[in-house]
Design a protein around this motif. Structure first.
Motif, PDB file in Angstrom:
ATOM      1  N   TRP A  83       0.807  -1.228   0.000  1.00  0.00           N
ATOM      2  CA  TRP A  83       0.000   0.000   0.000  1.00  0.00           C
ATOM      3  C   TRP A  83       0.842   1.280   0.000  1.00  0.00           C
ATOM      4  O   TRP A  83       0.531   2.219  -0.751  1.00  0.00           O
ATOM      5  CB  TRP A  83      -0.977  -0.015   1.175  1.00  0.00           C
ATOM      6  N   PRO A  84       1.914   1.372   0.817  1.00  0.00           N
ATOM      7  CA  PRO A  84       2.685   2.632   0.830  1.00  0.00           C
ATOM      8  C   PRO A  84       3.398   2.944  -0.486  1.00  0.00           C
ATOM      9  O   PRO A  84       3.816   4.092  -0.697  1.00  0.00           O
ATOM     10  CB  PRO A  84       3.707   2.396   1.961  1.00  0.00           C
ATOM     11  N   ASP A  85       3.551   1.937  -1.364  1.00  0.00           N
ATOM     12  CA  ASP A  85       4.127   2.230  -2.683  1.00  0.00           C
ATOM     13  C   ASP A  85       3.245   3.193  -3.467  1.00  0.00           C
ATOM     14  O   ASP A  85       3.721   3.890  -4.371  1.00  0.00           O
ATOM     15  CB  ASP A  85       4.300   0.936  -3.496  1.00  0.00           C
ATOM     16  N   TRP A  86       1.969   3.212  -3.138  1.00  0.00           N
ATOM     17  CA  TRP A  86       1.008   4.044  -3.852  1.00  0.00           C
ATOM     18  C   TRP A  86       0.462   5.178  -2.995  1.00  0.00           C
ATOM     19  O   TRP A  86       0.343   6.307  -3.473  1.00  0.00           O
ATOM     20  CB  TRP A  86      -0.182   3.189  -4.333  1.00  0.00           C
ATOM     21  N   ILE A  87       0.131   4.871  -1.750  1.00  0.00           N
ATOM     22  CA  ILE A  87      -0.637   5.806  -0.921  1.00  0.00           C
ATOM     23  C   ILE A  87       0.293   6.710  -0.132  1.00  0.00           C
ATOM     24  O   ILE A  87       1.161   6.246   0.610  1.00  0.00           O
ATOM     25  CB  ILE A  87      -1.575   5.032   0.023  1.00  0.00           C
ATOM     26  N   SER A  88       0.083   8.019  -0.288  1.00  0.00           N
ATOM     27  CA  SER A  88       0.940   9.002   0.373  1.00  0.00           C
ATOM     28  C   SER A  88       0.563   9.155   1.842  1.00  0.00           C
ATOM     29  O   SER A  88      -0.512   8.737   2.290  1.00  0.00           O
ATOM     30  CB  SER A  88       0.828  10.351  -0.344  1.00  0.00           C
ATOM     31  N   GLU A 120      -2.337  -0.331   9.360  1.00  0.00           N
ATOM     32  CA  GLU A 120      -1.192  -0.979  10.000  1.00  0.00           C
ATOM     33  C   GLU A 120       0.013  -0.995   9.073  1.00  0.00           C
ATOM     34  O   GLU A 120       1.148  -0.799   9.502  1.00  0.00           O
ATOM     35  CB  GLU A 120      -1.567  -2.404  10.425  1.00  0.00           C
ATOM     36  N   LYS A 121      -0.219  -1.256   7.793  1.00  0.00           N
ATOM     37  CA  LYS A 121       0.879  -1.239   6.818  1.00  0.00           C
ATOM     38  C   LYS A 121       1.463   0.169   6.685  1.00  0.00           C
ATOM     39  O   LYS A 121       2.688   0.354   6.587  1.00  0.00           O
ATOM     40  CB  LYS A 121       0.371  -1.724   5.464  1.00  0.00           C
ATOM     41  N   MET A 122       0.592   1.173   6.673  1.00  0.00           N
ATOM     42  CA  MET A 122       1.027   2.561   6.559  1.00  0.00           C
ATOM     43  C   MET A 122       1.829   2.988   7.791  1.00  0.00           C
ATOM     44  O   MET A 122       2.795   3.745   7.678  1.00  0.00           O
ATOM     45  CB  MET A 122      -0.188   3.468   6.376  1.00  0.00           C
ATOM     46  N   LYS A 123       1.446   2.509   8.949  1.00  0.00           N
ATOM     47  CA  LYS A 123       2.175   2.833  10.180  1.00  0.00           C
ATOM     48  C   LYS A 123       3.623   2.363  10.084  1.00  0.00           C
ATOM     49  O   LYS A 123       4.547   3.056  10.521  1.00  0.00           O
ATOM     50  CB  LYS A 123       1.503   2.173  11.380  1.00  0.00           C
ATOM     51  N   GLN A 124       3.811   1.178   9.529  1.00  0.00           N
ATOM     52  CA  GLN A 124       5.162   0.634   9.394  1.00  0.00           C
ATOM     53  C   GLN A 124       6.033   1.522   8.508  1.00  0.00           C
ATOM     54  O   GLN A 124       7.215   1.720   8.771  1.00  0.00           O
ATOM     55  CB  GLN A 124       5.110  -0.772   8.797  1.00  0.00           C
ATOM     56  N   LYS A 125       5.442   2.065   7.449  1.00  0.00           N
ATOM     57  CA  LYS A 125       6.186   2.885   6.492  1.00  0.00           C
ATOM     58  C   LYS A 125       6.439   4.296   7.014  1.00  0.00           C
ATOM     59  O   LYS A 125       7.555   4.814   6.950  1.00  0.00           O
ATOM     60  CB  LYS A 125       5.418   2.935   5.168  1.00  0.00           C
TER      61      LYS A 125
END
Length: 390
Positions: A83-88, A120-125
């Protein structure tokens, strides 16, 4: 960025038309399924397909597809996606959902699980505990079918039928994507005259003019993905520049829209001006009984009233009989009629050469196709004229 799996969504019945458009744009290895066509591309192709596809509903990025029969499976496999590859960091990322014939049938619960997994994925990034979601829109969808979950991000924003020219409303308007499909299915050639005797607010004539001049249907609007940092602004600028270069703005067309409602024709003229093709389309207040043409070969493409309400059926059925009588006089023309009325062919007085099931909104219709003869080749015609003069 490596090849991206993209999905062009489509109204039921138009999948093959969307696939044909994609092939003409140069895409291969298409996977055609119910209501969607999957293909691969890159960041530039997100721009290109949003600008050019006339009959698709949206362009989606396919983030992942997997079996999910428990909420834990749905959560873990969603979290594993990039997800973070796309979502700012500041993105607004709402989650929509649907579920058909799946164990995970509660759509609100599926949406909540997917939202939590993405967060949760965004938190990691981004090393944050809270996302304000005040930035660009990344609409995520979780679609479950037979226990298979497909996760996508919408690049289009408002549906691709929203070209930008139809800013004033009318009752029961025909979607621009369906109108374009009707024209493409007819194989109309811009050298031939085209008449819509029930043009309403002008969608069929306007879409025909855009096709005739090879104007990209999305050239006058914006898309959700234009605000995404991951897609450079330069790619959108280049795609639009190329679209303008490919347009044939000087090509003269013979397209007419007719209707008995003068008020709705004023809407049609306004929409044609907004689309920039008002010089190529002529509108006229005229009942179908007075339809005439001096041209030997032409096309009629129309979406007449259906008579869905019981009280309207006698009037509509008489209209279909009238259409049959009028169209028969144009015996070298081809005509294409969309209607939900089951008895259309009998009332019209002729069996269609071909018909195709299409949906106008939620109404199941048939697209009746009556083929006229091909006009003589220009060389044959010139030889004929020479022979007559000698």
């Amino acid at each position: 960025m490596k090849d991206i799996e993209l999905i062009a969504t489509a109204t039921f019945g138009l999948e093959a038309v969307v696939a044909r458009e994609l092939r003409e744009l140069g895409y291969q290895d298409l996977k055609v399924e119910n209501a969607r066509v999957t293909f691969t591309g890159n960041l530039s192709d997100i721009c290109k397909t949003n600008l050019w596809l006339r009959t698709a509903d949206r362009i989606l990025i396919k983030m992942g597809e997997f079996k999910a029969t428990t909420f834990e499976e749905l959560f873990q496999q969603t979290k594993a996606l990039p997800w973070p590859d796309w979502i700012s960091e500041n993105a607004n990322f709402p989650v929509e959902g649907k579920s058909i014939k799946s164990k995970l049938f509660s759509v609100p619960d599926c949406q909540a699980i997917v939202k939590k997994a993405v967060v949760e994925k965004m938190k990691q990034k981004y090393k944050l505990e809270w996302f304000e979601e005040k930035g660009p829109l990344y609409k995520i969808e979780v679609a479950l079918l037979n226990d298979t979950a497909t996760l996508t991000i919408d690049t289009s924003g408002p549906g691709l039928h929203k070209r930008g020219y139809r800013k004033l409303g009318s009752s029961a308007p025909l979607k621009e994507t369906l109108a374009a499909a009707m024209i493409l299915l007819s194989r109309w050639h811009p050298d031939r005259i085209l008449i819509d005797p029930f043009c309403g607010s002008g969608t069929i004539p306007i879409e025909a003019a855009l096709i005739g001049q090879n104007i990209a249907p999305g050239i006058g609007r914006n898309f959700a993905a234009e605000e995404w940092p991951v897609i450079p602004k330069k790619l959108w600028q280049e795609a639009r520049k190329e679209a303008h270069a490919l347009a044939n703005y000087n090509r003269e067309l013979r397209i007419m829209g007719q209707d008995i409602d003068g008020e709705v024709l004023s809407l049609a003229r306004y929409h044609a001006r907004e689309a920039g093709i008002d010089e190529q389309v002529k509108f006229q207040k005229l009942p179908v009984a007075e339809l005439r043409s001096r041209y030997r070969y032409g096309y009629i493409i129309c979406n007449p009233p259906y008579g869905e309400r019981l009280g309207d059926r006698p009037r509509v059925e008489q209209l279909y009989r009238e259409m049959g009588a009028v169209f028969r006089k144009l015996d070298t023309w081809s005509y294409y009629v969309l209607t939900s009325h089951e008895g259309f062919e009998k009332l019209f007085g002729r069996t269609a050469d071909k018909n195709r099931k299409l949906y106008n909104g939620r109404i199941q219709c048939r697209y009746y196709q009556f083929f006229g003869p091909h006009p003589p080749r220009r060389k044959d015609s010139e030889l004929s004229k020479t022979a007559e003069s000698t």
